[in-house]
Design a protein around this motif. Structure first.
Motif, short mmCIF file in Angstrom:
data_model
loop_
_atom_site.label_atom_id
_atom_site.label_comp_id
_atom_site.label_asym_id
_atom_site.label_seq_id
_atom_site.Cartn_x
_atom_site.Cartn_y
_atom_site.Cartn_z
N ALA A 8 0.76 -1.23 0.00
CA ALA A 8 0.02 0.01 -0.04
C ALA A 8 0.86 1.29 0.05
CB ALA A 8 -0.99 0.04 1.29
N PHE A 10 2.50 4.12 -2.75
CA PHE A 10 1.58 5.00 -3.74
C PHE A 10 1.53 4.30 -5.08
CE2 PHE A 10 2.12 8.35 -0.76
CZ PHE A 10 1.03 9.15 -1.16
N GLY A 12 0.65 0.83 -5.12
CA GLY A 12 -0.39 0.03 -4.80
C GLY A 12 -1.60 0.78 -4.84
N PHE A 29 -3.28 -5.89 0.16
CA PHE A 29 -2.43 -6.35 1.39
C PHE A 29 -1.34 -5.40 1.64
CE2 PHE A 29 -4.40 -10.48 1.15
CZ PHE A 29 -5.26 -10.47 0.24
N LYS A 31 1.73 -4.96 4.72
CA LYS A 31 2.63 -5.68 5.96
C LYS A 31 2.50 -4.53 6.90
CE LYS A 31 7.05 -5.34 5.50
NZ LYS A 31 8.36 -5.32 5.85
N LEU A 38 7.06 3.86 1.63
CA LEU A 38 8.43 4.59 1.83
C LEU A 38 7.93 6.27 2.07
CD1 LEU A 38 10.85 3.42 -0.84
CD2 LEU A 38 11.17 3.10 1.51
N ALA A 54 10.89 9.99 5.91
CA ALA A 54 11.76 10.55 5.12
C ALA A 54 11.32 11.67 4.50
CB ALA A 54 12.43 9.25 4.41
N HIS A 57 8.84 15.71 -0.88
CA HIS A 57 8.19 17.01 -1.65
C HIS A 57 7.89 16.53 -2.90
CE1 HIS A 57 12.61 17.73 -2.04
NE2 HIS A 57 12.44 17.45 -3.38
N GLU A 213 1.20 -9.36 6.22
CA GLU A 213 2.02 -9.56 5.31
C GLU A 213 2.01 -10.75 4.34
OE1 GLU A 213 5.82 -10.00 7.42
OE2 GLU A 213 6.99 -10.51 5.66
N VAL A 214 2.24 -10.60 2.99
CA VAL A 214 1.85 -11.98 2.42
C VAL A 214 3.49 -12.58 2.31
CG1 VAL A 214 1.58 -12.69 -0.30
CG2 VAL A 214 0.25 -10.55 0.78
N LEU A 231 5.96 -4.83 -4.36
CA LEU A 231 7.00 -4.66 -3.41
C LEU A 231 8.61 -4.77 -3.97
CD1 LEU A 231 5.67 -8.08 -1.67
CD2 LEU A 231 4.88 -5.83 -1.56
N VAL A 235 12.25 -8.58 -2.47
CA VAL A 235 10.99 -9.06 -1.50
C VAL A 235 10.23 -10.35 -2.39
CG1 VAL A 235 9.22 -8.64 -0.09
CG2 VAL A 235 11.10 -7.09 -0.01
N VAL A 260 17.19 7.86 7.91
CA VAL A 260 17.13 9.22 8.15
C VAL A 260 17.07 9.53 9.64
CG1 VAL A 260 15.19 11.12 7.70
CG2 VAL A 260 15.95 9.36 5.90
N LEU A 383 9.58 0.27 -7.97
CA LEU A 383 10.27 1.49 -8.13
C LEU A 383 11.53 1.15 -9.18
CD1 LEU A 383 12.75 1.45 -5.87
CD2 LEU A 383 11.02 2.57 -4.55
N ARG A 391 13.19 7.73 -8.90
CA ARG A 391 11.77 7.18 -8.21
C ARG A 391 11.44 8.30 -7.29
NH1 ARG A 391 13.88 8.45 -4.24
NH2 ARG A 391 15.25 7.40 -2.75
N THR A 393 7.08 9.42 -5.80
CA THR A 393 5.49 9.19 -5.52
C THR A 393 4.89 9.51 -6.76
OG1 THR A 393 5.36 11.18 -4.50
CG2 THR A 393 5.56 9.28 -3.08
C1 LIG Z 1 14.73 9.06 1.87
C2 LIG Z 1 13.61 9.00 0.98
C3 LIG Z 1 13.18 10.41 0.34
C4 LIG Z 1 12.42 10.32 -0.92
N1 LIG Z 1 12.05 11.73 -1.25
C5 LIG Z 1 10.86 11.69 -1.98
C6 LIG Z 1 10.61 12.98 -2.54
O1 LIG Z 1 11.00 13.85 -2.14
N2 LIG Z 1 9.14 12.84 -3.36
C7 LIG Z 1 8.70 11.78 -3.73
O2 LIG Z 1 7.72 11.80 -4.57
N3 LIG Z 1 9.21 10.69 -3.58
C8 LIG Z 1 10.18 10.55 -2.64
N4 LIG Z 1 10.72 9.19 -2.19
C9 LIG Z 1 10.28 7.94 -2.79
C10 LIG Z 1 8.99 7.47 -2.44
O3 LIG Z 1 8.80 7.54 -1.16
C11 LIG Z 1 8.81 6.22 -3.09
O4 LIG Z 1 9.45 6.33 -4.58
C12 LIG Z 1 7.43 5.59 -3.37
O5 LIG Z 1 6.87 5.99 -2.15
C13 LIG Z 1 7.45 4.36 -3.88
O6 LIG Z 1 6.32 3.80 -3.52
P1 LIG Z 1 6.00 2.32 -3.91
O7 LIG Z 1 4.54 1.97 -3.79
O8 LIG Z 1 6.35 1.94 -5.39
O9 LIG Z 1 7.05 1.28 -3.18
P2 LIG Z 1 6.85 1.48 -1.46
O10 LIG Z 1 6.38 2.75 -0.92
O11 LIG Z 1 7.93 0.79 -0.99
O12 LIG Z 1 5.68 0.59 -0.92
C14 LIG Z 1 5.71 -0.91 -1.12
C15 LIG Z 1 4.80 -1.50 0.06
O13 LIG Z 1 4.86 -2.86 0.41
C16 LIG Z 1 4.64 -3.32 1.60
N5 LIG Z 1 5.36 -4.52 1.68
C17 LIG Z 1 6.45 -5.12 1.51
N6 LIG Z 1 6.49 -6.20 1.55
C18 LIG Z 1 5.25 -6.70 1.72
C19 LIG Z 1 4.76 -8.13 1.83
N7 LIG Z 1 5.36 -9.17 1.83
N8 LIG Z 1 3.42 -8.01 2.27
C20 LIG Z 1 2.55 -7.00 2.01
N9 LIG Z 1 3.23 -5.88 1.90
C21 LIG Z 1 4.29 -5.66 1.84
C22 LIG Z 1 5.68 -2.15 2.24
O14 LIG Z 1 5.33 -2.26 3.73
C23 LIG Z 1 5.18 -0.84 1.65
O15 LIG Z 1 4.05 -0.22 2.16
C24 LIG Z 1 11.83 9.01 -1.17
C25 LIG Z 1 11.98 7.79 -0.69
C26 LIG Z 1 13.11 7.88 0.19
C27 LIG Z 1 13.46 6.42 1.01
#
Ligand SMILES: Cc1cc2nc3c(=O)[nH]c(=O)nc-3n(C[C@H](O)[C@H](O)[C@H](O)COP(=O)(O)OP(=O)(O)OC[C@H]3O[C@@H](n4cnc5c(N)ncnc54)[C@H](O)[C@@H]3O)c2cc1C
Length: 410
Positions: A8, A10, A12, A29, A31, A38, A54, A57, A213-214, A231, A235, A260, A383, A391, A393
């Motif tokens: 969940a 951004f 997802g 789903f 975890k 992130l 973390a 913006h 968690e899956v 994920l 993972v 951070v 990502l 990468r 949001t």
């Molecule tokens: C230090 C830092 C600074 C950042 N700065 C910015 C910024 O300024 N602006 C911006 O837009 N973005 C920024 N980002 C990036 C942004 O947060 C991510 O690119 C974005 O949130 C990725 O989203 P995602 O859904 O692809 O992955 P994730 O956010 O990694 O989501 C994956 C999800 O899967 C869940 N998960 C993992 N394993 C399992 C499992 N087995 N079963 C169920 N769930 C599971 C995790 O808990 C997580 O919630 C930053 C990231 C970091 C770390």
């Protein structure tokens, strides 16, 4: 169709929102015990807003997520905070042509050269012609050795460590191209925005299972027609029985973990700087981001918030330290920027984002996974697939939309 979405963050949330609008039956789903991945936040009894673990913006050209915010009616705040650089013991402005031209530590010829190269990169639209080139070599060649060793080498080194000389020029180009002087931020923080999107998903009939968690993707196959995995690839490789060659390919992208440390202070840490790039290689951190020099401290009970950021490989000793140990390590360096900050320190928090930064080396385009996996009815959107852009949001929302349309159309 009955569709399961793993994660969940951004990606997802965006995929779920799109699929529900197309009339599918969606279950997410997650975890952890909250949405956002992130970009997850936390709150404090003294605060009205949530705060990301973390720094986060948006750029004002992050169209996908800004459009989504508009669609769900979430207010976005736009401001122009100051981006500076810490160099030779001083904080200097570093976010416009004038600041480059008046930069004191380089001869005027090198300043003009650096300005022209940045201007040139900004004009390029087709990044493909930059592929195959390494950022470090290219910057050194075109901006000159002095600018490279003073500014860009420390920044590449701080961000990518041992990989610094392998980083693709396209990654550097994307950083320059995408940056906007004005930045955007969702009212209430990214957590409130994720929760708002979660509420819209529920209104459309979506189910969100937190603390779920899956562990084995096979368990979901009977109940769902299609499964979307958001994920990190390592993972995914653990919870699915992937063909060896595919597994090897998708896990061949190295990742760094984000660490951070957040300081909550009674007084501002820096004067007006929001973002401070550290170019002194002796400093044990890469960046300081003073959130409350971007968003108003009144949203946080008048408290001031400083992020201290690093990207670290799996085996780095800092990842074994707790918040107190880390602060002790950072303290002498923080004092070089603000000698008296300690007297206004209220508390501190530590956050580690696993697999937060894929290492974008020159051969990266060959490694990018596809949405379709070799497993029937299982799709991947994570990502690692964001390229050449850094990468974020905004791209997570775009990935979610793309995977939703593939899954829905098949
Ligand atoms: C230090 C830092 C600074 C950042 N700065 C910015 C910024 O300024 N602006 C911006 O837009 N973005 C920024 N980002 C990036 C942004 O947060 C991510 O690119 C974005 O949130 C990725 O989203 P995602 O859904 O692809 O992955 P994730 O956010 O990694 O989501 C994956 C999800 O899967 C869940 N998960 C993992 N394993 C399992 C499992 N087995 N079963 C169920 N769930 C599971 C995790 O808990 C997580 O919630 C930053 C990231 C970091 C770390």
């Amino acid at each position: 169709m009955r569709i399961a979405i793993l994660g969940a963050g951004f990606t997802g949330l965006s995929a779920a929102y799109q699929l529900l609008k197309k009339g599918h039956d969606v279950t997410i789903f997650e975890k952890e015990n909250s949405l956002g991945g992130l970009a997850v936040g936390f709150s404090d009894p003294n605060w009205d807003w949530t705060l990301e673990r973390a720094y986060h913006h948006w750029f004002t050209n992050d169209d996908a997520i800004l459009k989504l915010a508009g669609e769900i009616n979430h207010k976005v705040i736009i401001k122009r905070p100051s981006t500076d650089i810490f160099i030779k013991g001083k904080t200097l402005p570093f976010d416009n042509a004038l600041s480059l031209l008046s930069f004191p530590h380089l001869p005027i010829v090198d300043r003009i050269r650096m300005g022209m190269v940045i201007f040139y990169l900004k004009q390029i639209n087709n990044y493909k012609k930059l592929e195959g080139k390494k950022a470090a070599n290219w910057i050194r060649k075109w901006m000159g050795e002095k600018a490279f060793s003073l500014i860009w080498d420390p920044l590449l080194s701080g961000k990518f460590g041992e990989y610094k000389n392998q980083i693709a020029l396209t990654w550097f180009w994307a950083r320059i191209k995408k940056r906007t002087p004005k930045l955007a931020y969702p009212e209430g923080g990214f957590q409130m925005f994720a929760d708002h999107l979660g509420a819209e998903i529920k209104k459309l009939g979506g189910k969100i299972l937190l603390n779920t968690e899956v562990k084995n993707i096979e368990d979901l196959k009977k109940e769902y027609d299609k499964i979307i995995v958001t994920l990190p690839s390592p993972v995914f490789a653990k919870i699915a029985n992937l063909p060896q060659g595919y597994k090897k390919r998708i896990t061949s992208i190295p990742h760094l973990h984000a660490q951070v440390l957040i300081l909550i202070l009674k007084k501002p840490f820096m004067n007006k700087t929001y973002w401070l790039n550290i170019t002194d290689k002796n400093f044990p951190f890469l960046v300081l981001a003073e959130h409350t020099n971007f968003m108003n401290p009144k949203n946080y009970g008048g408290q001031h918030i400083l992020y201290i950021g690093n990207y670290l490989p799996q085996n780095h000793p800092y990842l074994k330290m707790d918040a107190d140990e880390l602060l002790k390590k950072f303290d002498p360096f923080l004092r070089k920027i603000n000698p008296t900050y300690h007297s206004s320190l209220i508390t501190h928090h530590l956050f580690v984002g696993p697999f937060a930064q894929p290492v974008v080396t020159v051969d990266y385009p060959k490694k990018i996974p596809a949405f379709k996996t070799p497993l029937k009815s299982i799709y991947l959107a994570n990502l690692d697939m964001v390229y050449p852009w850094d990468r974020g949001t905004n791209y997570a929302v775009e990935l979610g939309r793309q995977v939703a349309s593939i899954v829905s159309d098949e």
